[in-house]
Write a protein that holds these residues in place. Structure first.
Motif, PDB file in Angstrom:
ATOM      1  N   LEU A   1       0.705  -1.274   0.064  1.00  0.00           N
ATOM      2  CA  LEU A   1      -0.051  -0.132   0.030  1.00  0.00           C
ATOM      3  C   LEU A   1       0.956   1.233  -0.073  1.00  0.00           C
ATOM      4  CD1 LEU A   1      -2.703  -1.054   2.864  1.00  0.00           C
ATOM      5  CD2 LEU A   1      -2.401  -1.660   0.316  1.00  0.00           C
ATOM      6  N   GLY A   2       0.354   2.370  -0.407  1.00  0.00           N
ATOM      7  CA  GLY A   2       0.891   3.735  -0.529  1.00  0.00           C
ATOM      8  C   GLY A   2       1.576   4.246  -1.741  1.00  0.00           C
ATOM      9  N   ALA A   3       1.757   3.334  -2.703  1.00  0.00           N
ATOM     10  CA  ALA A   3       2.239   3.781  -4.055  1.00  0.00           C
ATOM     11  C   ALA A   3       1.641   4.618  -4.827  1.00  0.00           C
ATOM     12  CB  ALA A   3       2.661   2.457  -4.648  1.00  0.00           C
ATOM     13  N   ALA A   4       0.158   4.336  -4.634  1.00  0.00           N
ATOM     14  CA  ALA A   4      -0.798   5.337  -5.458  1.00  0.00           C
ATOM     15  C   ALA A   4      -0.840   6.842  -4.766  1.00  0.00           C
ATOM     16  CB  ALA A   4      -2.189   4.652  -5.162  1.00  0.00           C
ATOM     17  N   LEU A   5      -0.770   6.637  -3.321  1.00  0.00           N
ATOM     18  CA  LEU A   5      -0.673   8.074  -2.668  1.00  0.00           C
ATOM     19  C   LEU A   5       0.637   8.787  -2.975  1.00  0.00           C
ATOM     20  CD1 LEU A   5      -1.315  10.117  -0.489  1.00  0.00           C
ATOM     21  CD2 LEU A   5      -0.520   8.552   1.224  1.00  0.00           C
ATOM     22  N   ILE A   6       1.708   8.175  -2.922  1.00  0.00           N
ATOM     23  CA  ILE A   6       3.017   8.709  -3.665  1.00  0.00           C
ATOM     24  C   ILE A   6       2.917   9.359  -4.864  1.00  0.00           C
ATOM     25  CG2 ILE A   6       5.452   8.332  -4.182  1.00  0.00           C
ATOM     26  CD1 ILE A   6       5.237   8.104  -1.216  1.00  0.00           C
TER      27      ILE A   6
ATOM     28  N   GLY B   1      -7.135   5.660  -0.594  1.00  0.00           N
ATOM     29  CA  GLY B   1      -7.441   4.543  -1.706  1.00  0.00           C
ATOM     30  C   GLY B   1      -6.631   4.411  -2.861  1.00  0.00           C
ATOM     31  N   ASP B   2      -7.161   3.893  -3.799  1.00  0.00           N
ATOM     32  CA  ASP B   2      -6.492   3.991  -5.240  1.00  0.00           C
ATOM     33  C   ASP B   2      -5.399   2.804  -5.490  1.00  0.00           C
ATOM     34  OD1 ASP B   2      -7.954   5.557  -7.084  1.00  0.00           O
ATOM     35  OD2 ASP B   2      -7.146   7.405  -6.077  1.00  0.00           O
ATOM     36  N   ASP B   3      -5.001   2.212  -4.302  1.00  0.00           N
ATOM     37  CA  ASP B   3      -4.336   0.955  -4.395  1.00  0.00           C
ATOM     38  C   ASP B   3      -4.982  -0.376  -4.972  1.00  0.00           C
ATOM     39  OD1 ASP B   3      -1.429   1.837  -3.474  1.00  0.00           O
ATOM     40  OD2 ASP B   3      -2.471   2.005  -1.728  1.00  0.00           O
ATOM     41  N   TYR B   4      -5.174  -0.499  -6.023  1.00  0.00           N
ATOM     42  CA  TYR B   4      -6.103  -1.526  -6.451  1.00  0.00           C
ATOM     43  C   TYR B   4      -5.599  -2.854  -6.272  1.00  0.00           C
ATOM     44  CZ  TYR B   4      -8.819   2.126  -8.430  1.00  0.00           C
ATOM     45  OH  TYR B   4      -9.635   3.401  -8.607  1.00  0.00           O
ATOM     46  N   GLU B   5      -5.341  -3.067  -4.913  1.00  0.00           N
ATOM     47  CA  GLU B   5      -4.928  -4.836  -4.418  1.00  0.00           C
ATOM     48  C   GLU B   5      -6.242  -5.307  -4.157  1.00  0.00           C
ATOM     49  OE1 GLU B   5      -2.086  -5.853  -5.143  1.00  0.00           O
ATOM     50  OE2 GLU B   5      -0.966  -3.968  -5.329  1.00  0.00           O
ATOM     51  N   LEU B   6      -6.078  -6.577  -3.957  1.00  0.00           N
ATOM     52  CA  LEU B   6      -7.343  -7.377  -3.464  1.00  0.00           C
ATOM     53  C   LEU B   6      -7.190  -7.681  -1.876  1.00  0.00           C
ATOM     54  CD1 LEU B   6      -7.488 -10.087  -6.247  1.00  0.00           C
ATOM     55  CD2 LEU B   6      -8.684  -7.655  -6.155  1.00  0.00           C
ATOM     56  N   LEU B   7      -8.057  -7.717  -1.184  1.00  0.00           N
ATOM     57  CA  LEU B   7      -8.288  -7.880   0.201  1.00  0.00           C
ATOM     58  C   LEU B   7      -9.094  -9.304   0.354  1.00  0.00           C
ATOM     59  CD1 LEU B   7      -8.263  -7.314   3.262  1.00  0.00           C
ATOM     60  CD2 LEU B   7     -10.374  -6.170   2.917  1.00  0.00           C
ATOM     61  N   PHE B   8      -8.561 -10.374   0.923  1.00  0.00           N
ATOM     62  CA  PHE B   8      -9.370 -11.507   1.152  1.00  0.00           C
ATOM     63  C   PHE B   8      -9.291 -12.368   2.321  1.00  0.00           C
ATOM     64  CE2 PHE B   8      -6.159 -14.731   0.092  1.00  0.00           C
ATOM     65  CZ  PHE B   8      -5.077 -14.333  -0.476  1.00  0.00           C
ATOM     66  N   THR B   9      -9.896 -13.059   2.471  1.00  0.00           N
ATOM     67  CA  THR B   9      -9.880 -14.004   3.655  1.00  0.00           C
ATOM     68  C   THR B   9      -9.858 -15.533   3.172  1.00  0.00           C
ATOM     69  OG1 THR B   9     -12.500 -14.092   4.014  1.00  0.00           O
ATOM     70  CG2 THR B   9     -10.998 -12.472   5.281  1.00  0.00           C
TER      71      THR B   9
ATOM     72  N   ILE C   1       5.967   3.384   1.206  1.00  0.00           N
ATOM     73  CA  ILE C   1       6.100   4.662   1.545  1.00  0.00           C
ATOM     74  C   ILE C   1       6.729   4.716   3.011  1.00  0.00           C
ATOM     75  CG2 ILE C   1       3.598   4.371   3.011  1.00  0.00           C
ATOM     76  CD1 ILE C   1       2.737   7.263   1.604  1.00  0.00           C
ATOM     77  N   PRO C   2       7.306   5.944   3.393  1.00  0.00           N
ATOM     78  CA  PRO C   2       7.866   5.900   4.314  1.00  0.00           C
ATOM     79  C   PRO C   2       7.237   5.397   5.649  1.00  0.00           C
ATOM     80  CG  PRO C   2       8.623   7.984   3.200  1.00  0.00           C
ATOM     81  CD  PRO C   2       7.403   7.208   2.385  1.00  0.00           C
ATOM     82  N   GLU C   3       7.888   4.848   6.605  1.00  0.00           N
ATOM     83  CA  GLU C   3       7.200   4.278   7.878  1.00  0.00           C
ATOM     84  C   GLU C   3       6.395   5.250   8.763  1.00  0.00           C
ATOM     85  OE1 GLU C   3       6.880   1.211   8.769  1.00  0.00           O
ATOM     86  OE2 GLU C   3       5.886   1.737  10.487  1.00  0.00           O
ATOM     87  N   ALA C   4       6.736   6.548   8.692  1.00  0.00           N
ATOM     88  CA  ALA C   4       5.895   7.587   9.225  1.00  0.00           C
ATOM     89  C   ALA C   4       4.628   8.047   8.651  1.00  0.00           C
ATOM     90  CB  ALA C   4       6.845   8.932   9.514  1.00  0.00           C
ATOM     91  N   ARG C   5       4.463   7.439   7.332  1.00  0.00           N
ATOM     92  CA  ARG C   5       3.130   7.542   6.959  1.00  0.00           C
ATOM     93  C   ARG C   5       2.343   6.277   6.755  1.00  0.00           C
ATOM     94  NH1 ARG C   5       3.663  11.203   1.638  1.00  0.00           N
ATOM     95  NH2 ARG C   5       1.554  11.648   2.370  1.00  0.00           N
ATOM     96  N   ARG C   6       2.787   5.252   7.388  1.00  0.00           N
ATOM     97  CA  ARG C   6       1.991   4.075   7.383  1.00  0.00           C
ATOM     98  C   ARG C   6       0.534   4.193   7.558  1.00  0.00           C
ATOM     99  NH1 ARG C   6       2.724  -1.537   8.009  1.00  0.00           N
ATOM    100  NH2 ARG C   6       5.217  -1.170   7.785  1.00  0.00           N
ATOM    101  N   ASP C   7       0.037   5.073   8.671  1.00  0.00           N
ATOM    102  CA  ASP C   7      -1.281   5.008   8.816  1.00  0.00           C
ATOM    103  C   ASP C   7      -2.190   5.678   7.694  1.00  0.00           C
ATOM    104  OD1 ASP C   7      -3.529   4.618  10.944  1.00  0.00           O
ATOM    105  OD2 ASP C   7      -3.561   6.994  10.552  1.00  0.00           O
ATOM    106  N   GLU C   8      -1.464   6.696   7.078  1.00  0.00           N
ATOM    107  CA  GLU C   8      -2.124   7.200   5.892  1.00  0.00           C
ATOM    108  C   GLU C   8      -2.278   6.155   4.934  1.00  0.00           C
ATOM    109  OE1 GLU C   8      -0.677  11.158   4.165  1.00  0.00           O
ATOM    110  OE2 GLU C   8       0.830  10.705   5.810  1.00  0.00           O
ATOM    111  N   ALA C   9      -1.445   5.329   4.445  1.00  0.00           N
ATOM    112  CA  ALA C   9      -1.352   4.373   3.475  1.00  0.00           C
ATOM    113  C   ALA C   9      -2.600   3.509   3.530  1.00  0.00           C
ATOM    114  CB  ALA C   9       0.077   3.829   3.240  1.00  0.00           C
TER     115      ALA C   9
ATOM    116  N   TYR D   1      -0.206   5.591  -9.210  1.00  0.00           N
ATOM    117  CA  TYR D   1      -1.609   6.342  -9.139  1.00  0.00           C
ATOM    118  C   TYR D   1      -2.239   6.436 -10.540  1.00  0.00           C
ATOM    119  CZ  TYR D   1      -4.887  10.034  -8.607  1.00  0.00           C
ATOM    120  OH  TYR D   1      -6.061  11.063  -8.896  1.00  0.00           O
ATOM    121  N   ARG D   2      -1.417   6.697 -11.644  1.00  0.00           N
ATOM    122  CA  ARG D   2      -2.047   7.119 -13.004  1.00  0.00           C
ATOM    123  C   ARG D   2      -2.541   5.732 -13.630  1.00  0.00           C
ATOM    124  NH1 ARG D   2       1.112   8.225 -16.494  1.00  0.00           N
ATOM    125  NH2 ARG D   2       3.046   7.918 -15.647  1.00  0.00           N
ATOM    126  N   ARG D   3      -1.808   4.809 -13.444  1.00  0.00           N
ATOM    127  CA  ARG D   3      -1.984   3.376 -14.034  1.00  0.00           C
ATOM    128  C   ARG D   3      -2.068   2.221 -13.352  1.00  0.00           C
ATOM    129  NH1 ARG D   3      -1.259   4.276 -19.869  1.00  0.00           N
ATOM    130  NH2 ARG D   3      -1.541   6.457 -20.028  1.00  0.00           N
TER     131      ARG D   3
END
Lengths: 294, 294
Positions: B159-164, B245-253, B233-241, B180-182
């Protein structure tokens, strides 16, 4: 890629991308996609406030028309609606939109399956997009391109009622505006006719323009006798009724002598010829001015 | 019908209309419609200029993101794309939009089948609606509502690449804005994972908000260990990441001990509990502030 100068070029660019046979070259209002043992018929239309929708329209009517316009494209392919997806721009009176949507869902038996809601920026016109999904009841799915010399040309109903309705609404007169506000997609007629027709489409953009398109796609001349067309408007305005859109009737061609299971009106004969349309024996040289181009 | 006070009420009204089982109660980003021995997976998303799209965005990127966002919803259901319908509002640079659309069609193998083009009134924000149609590769189609106590919780990437990327684009900096763009919908991963998961969705609205939604739909607590989440993303911004949104990864159980055919990261465990989400052992009492609500 070179600059796109307008909608015509943009659509040409889309056609170059839509190479899958299911897209039908983007020439047929719908896509026809085979899956499993069935053929899906898919269509998507957008209404823009102030462009396709008269300012101050009742949101119940906007919702109805959005559904009806899409289902009319399914009707023209003999398809049975099996689902709809709605993209809705939030506005001031969404409860009334929901109410019209409910009426249309119940009237046409087309279930709402999903979609999206968005907020537009302040001052922007709202738009609504609906995707309708149908199941073909007859194969091949009728196209625009099957009209053949010698076929009769037919429509399912009379023209001009929507124009009268539009003027009543615009002018706040006492005339009945129902035909404009609440178009009826010819779903039953389309399914009954699909096995019998050589080509079929709706005439939401105006009879003459849509007949021109059918003739053009089929490589024939649609020779129409204007006086044979049933109209719901004073005789002096006959020509307007043939060019005005929003009468959601079906236009189709079928071999001469075909018997039909529903009421239809013969309005001409398909002929060999270089012009897509002839009106009362006069070749029409351009689609300009024939109807509503959008 | 009473007045609708906002989007929440409008969606509640839509839910009351969307009674067909294929609509999944409008709770699952997609509809799942059985036809012809197959199950169609249907989704529709709208992007609005200035709302979902950064002002001044390159139209090639808008087209790509519109396609990718929709295909990400198919990916999360293990569906293979079989078609797309596009409603396009004409603008100043449509050739570039076509160019991005072409790139996305070729990258993801999702054929363009039809749609509509419209002109917006002067000064209005443009919007774009895309409908994506997929074929389920595994039944049942994974929902949000299948997470079960004891299951592991996983994501497919960091996570966080889209934010960057967003900040780089906004600020015109030298950082790479590609993520973010692609965005890349996880189509292959989704199809590979679908037979193994108990619940799956994408995290386009932010991991924590989407995890809250999955926990809520499943009636369980998604107990997430924030330090186990891979970030770009830098560790200090973990919570933001975790909230952006916009990280189009999948969440699953999936059941504890499952082996996976692609790289995934375990980020927690599903627990019995009254709260939909717990972060580092602390129950989260409301979805407010967890992500991007739209």
């Amino acid at each position: 890629m070179s600059a796109v100068s307008g909608e015509f070029d943009f659509i040409a660019g889309l056609r170059a991308l839509a190479t899958n046979p299911a897209a039908r070259g983007l020439n047929d209002d719908v896509a026809a996609l085979e899956i499993g043992g069935e053929t899906l018929v898919l269509t998507q239309d957008t209404l823009v406030d102030g462009v396709h929708v008269l300012d101050g329209s009742d949101p119940t009517d906007i919702a109805w028309k959005l559904v009806a316009a899409n289902l009319s494209d399914l009707a023209a392919k003999g398809a049975q609606p099996i689902g709809m997806l709605l993209s809705h721009a939030m506005g001031f009176d969404d409860a009334r939109f929901l109410s019209g949507l409910k009426e249309a869902i119940e009237a046409f038996g087309a279930p709402l399956l999903g979609g999206d809601t968005v907020a537009m920026p302040e001052g922007s016109a709202r738009s609504w997009t609906l995707t309708a999904i149908g199941r073909a009841t007859h194969l091949p799915v009728p196209g625009r391109d099957g009209a053949s010399a010698g076929d009769g040309i037919y429509i399912t109903g009379q023209l001009g009622a929507a124009l009268i309705g539009f003027e009543a609404l615009r002018d706040g007169s006492d005339e009945d505006s129902t035909a404009y506000r609440r178009p009826q997609p010819r779903l039953a007629e389309g399914q009954a006719l699909a096995p019998l027709v050589s080509a079929m489409m709706d005439i939401s953009d105006g009879l003459l323009l849509d007949a021109w398109r059918m003739g053009s796609a089929s490589g024939v001349t649609m020779a129409i006798d204007s006086n044979s067309i049933p109209i719901a408007i004073p005789e002096a305005r006959r020509d307007e009724a043939l060019r005005w859109g929003d009468d959601y009737e079906l236009l189709f061609t079928a071999p001469d002598g075909t018997s039909f299971p529903c009421k239809v009106h013969r309005i001409g004969t398909v002929e060999r010829g270089a012009h897509a349309l002839a009106l009362d024996g006069e070749a029409v040289h351009s689609p300009d001015g024939l109807g509503y181009q959008h």
